[in-house]
Design an enzyme around this catalytic site. Structure first.
Site, PDB file in Angstrom:
ATOM      1  CG  ASP A 110     -32.840 -51.285 -34.024  1.00  0.00           C
ATOM      2  OD1 ASP A 110     -32.722 -51.568 -32.807  1.00  0.00           O
ATOM      3  OD2 ASP A 110     -32.263 -51.907 -34.915  1.00  0.00           O
ATOM      4  CG  ASN A 141     -28.234 -58.225 -44.131  1.00  0.00           C
ATOM      5  OD1 ASN A 141     -27.967 -57.337 -43.296  1.00  0.00           O
ATOM      6  ND2 ASN A 141     -29.436 -58.182 -44.285  1.00  0.00           N
ATOM      7  CG  HIS A 191     -28.872 -55.350 -40.992  1.00  0.00           C
ATOM      8  ND1 HIS A 191     -29.539 -56.541 -41.167  1.00  0.00           N
ATOM      9  CD2 HIS A 191     -28.890 -54.922 -39.233  1.00  0.00           C
ATOM     10  CE1 HIS A 191     -29.612 -57.306 -39.960  1.00  0.00           C
ATOM     11  NE2 HIS A 191     -29.219 -56.382 -38.854  1.00  0.00           N
ATOM     12  CD  GLU A 250     -32.311 -55.871 -43.066  1.00  0.00           C
ATOM     13  OE1 GLU A 250     -31.461 -56.001 -43.296  1.00  0.00           O
ATOM     14  OE2 GLU A 250     -33.506 -56.691 -42.250  1.00  0.00           O
TER      15      GLU A 250
HETATM   16  C1  GLP Z   1     -30.398 -57.014 -35.133  1.00  0.00           C
HETATM   17  C2  GLP Z   1     -30.453 -55.412 -34.754  1.00  0.00           C
HETATM   18  C3  GLP Z   1     -28.930 -54.981 -35.056  1.00  0.00           C
HETATM   19  C4  GLP Z   1     -27.826 -55.680 -34.581  1.00  0.00           C
HETATM   20  C5  GLP Z   1     -28.054 -57.095 -35.420  1.00  0.00           C
HETATM   21  C6  GLP Z   1     -26.988 -58.147 -35.093  1.00  0.00           C
HETATM   22  O1  GLP Z   1     -30.820 -56.853 -36.409  1.00  0.00           O
HETATM   23  N1  GLP Z   1     -31.175 -54.525 -35.117  1.00  0.00           N
HETATM   24  O2  GLP Z   1     -28.973 -53.585 -34.230  1.00  0.00           O
HETATM   25  O3  GLP Z   1     -26.700 -55.187 -35.043  1.00  0.00           O
HETATM   26  O4  GLP Z   1     -29.415 -57.547 -34.831  1.00  0.00           O
HETATM   27  O5  GLP Z   1     -27.294 -58.930 -33.927  1.00  0.00           O
HETATM   28  P1  GLP Z   1     -26.257 -59.710 -33.170  1.00  0.00           P
HETATM   29  O6  GLP Z   1     -25.125 -58.909 -32.621  1.00  0.00           O
HETATM   30  O7  GLP Z   1     -27.085 -60.730 -32.302  1.00  0.00           O
HETATM   31  O8  GLP Z   1     -25.333 -60.588 -34.340  1.00  0.00           O
END
Ligand code: GLP
Length: 248
Positions: free
Chosen positions: A67, A136, A138, A143
């Site tokens: 993404d 959440n 995702h 989402e």
């Molecule tokens: C963002 C990214 C996700 C990732 C999430 C969790 O939303 N788009 O791909 O998994 O963050 O991030 P973290 O690993 O910092 O908790």
């Protein structure tokens, strides 16, 4: 679905790097799906070490990222382009022509998304997709409420995600409200999935992902249906699981 629980972030990171490295050794021209966020950072550090100290060769590897924020140029410090180059790509011998990250500045986002899907197919599909998870539930930027069959597209970010990500920006208003993300269906087409999570803040999401019913409210729950999915977590992220799993 295989659930593996490691003692801590470091052990989880080493294990994930080991898995990815063994694929690169077995299939030097494999197609890797990368993720951003703090969770894969330890894995990226270990991959850099394996490249520098053990000659792990990424020259033929092809990469696709999950993404990118809409509206952030690749030079923006919070863009996922910047993140990937800073934290992994510039330290290994990946061929820049083999790197694919959604273009948050694309003029025609719809066209770009179609192209991205076609490009993944053209490369033979993703061999191993790395995934983090949002608090959440995702995955990528799919989402809660995302269609479980969705493809690469533009998504509006939830308030919780904007809040979670606000720490990276000077103020909450600067957090982009939209992102281009591979869809849940796109992710499910990868030949193998590796979902990682660390810390108590992810415990509820991991409980839902591993033991809850499959539902669009928690897009990550779809990994239960993948034939070759591994959920690799540390003790804290696993703290709400009720079943017994390997790795302690
Ligand atoms: C963002 C990214 C996700 C990732 C999430 C969790 O939303 N788009 O791909 O998994 O963050 O991030 P973290 O690993 O910092 O908790």
């Amino acid at each position: 679905m295989l659930v593996v629980i490691k003692d801590n972030f470091e052990e989880m990171s080493k294990e994930s790097a080991k898995l990815l490295a063994s694929l690169v050794r077995r299939k030097p021209d494999c197609v890797l799906g990368f993720a951003t966020g703090s969770t894969p950072l330890g894995m990226y550090k270990e991959l850099i070490r394996l490249h520098k100290e053990e000659g792990l060769d990424f020259s033929k590897v092809i990469t696709f990222n999950l993404d990118e924020y809409v509206g952030l140029p690749p030079s923006h410090e919070q863009s996922y382009h910047y993140f990937m180059w800073e934290n992994l790509f510039k330290h290994i011998n990946v061929d820049p022509r083999h790197v694919h990250i959604p273009m948050g500045m694309a003029e025609n986002i719809e066209e770009f998304c179609l192209w991205y899907e076609e490009k993944i197919d053209e490369c033979g599909g993703i061999d191993l997709q790395i995934l983090g998870i949002g608090a959440n539930g995702h995955i990528a930027f799919n989402e809660p409420g995302s269609s479980l069959g969705s493809r690469t597209r533009i998504k509006t970010l939830s308030d919780q995600t904007c809040e979670d990500n606000a720490r990276f920006f000077e103020n909450k208003d600067e957090v982009p409200k939209y992102a281009i993300t591979m869809g849940v269906g796109t992710i499910m087409q990868a030949h193998e999935l590796l979902l990682m999570a660390s810390g108590v803040a992810k415990a509820d999401a991991i409980k839902a992902t591993v033991e809850g019913p499959i539902m669009a409210k928690y897009p990550a729950t779809i990994v239960q249906l993948h034939e070759f999915a591994t959920v690799l977590v540390d003790r804290d992220a696993a703290s709400k699981l009720e079943g017994s799993y390997s790795g302690f």
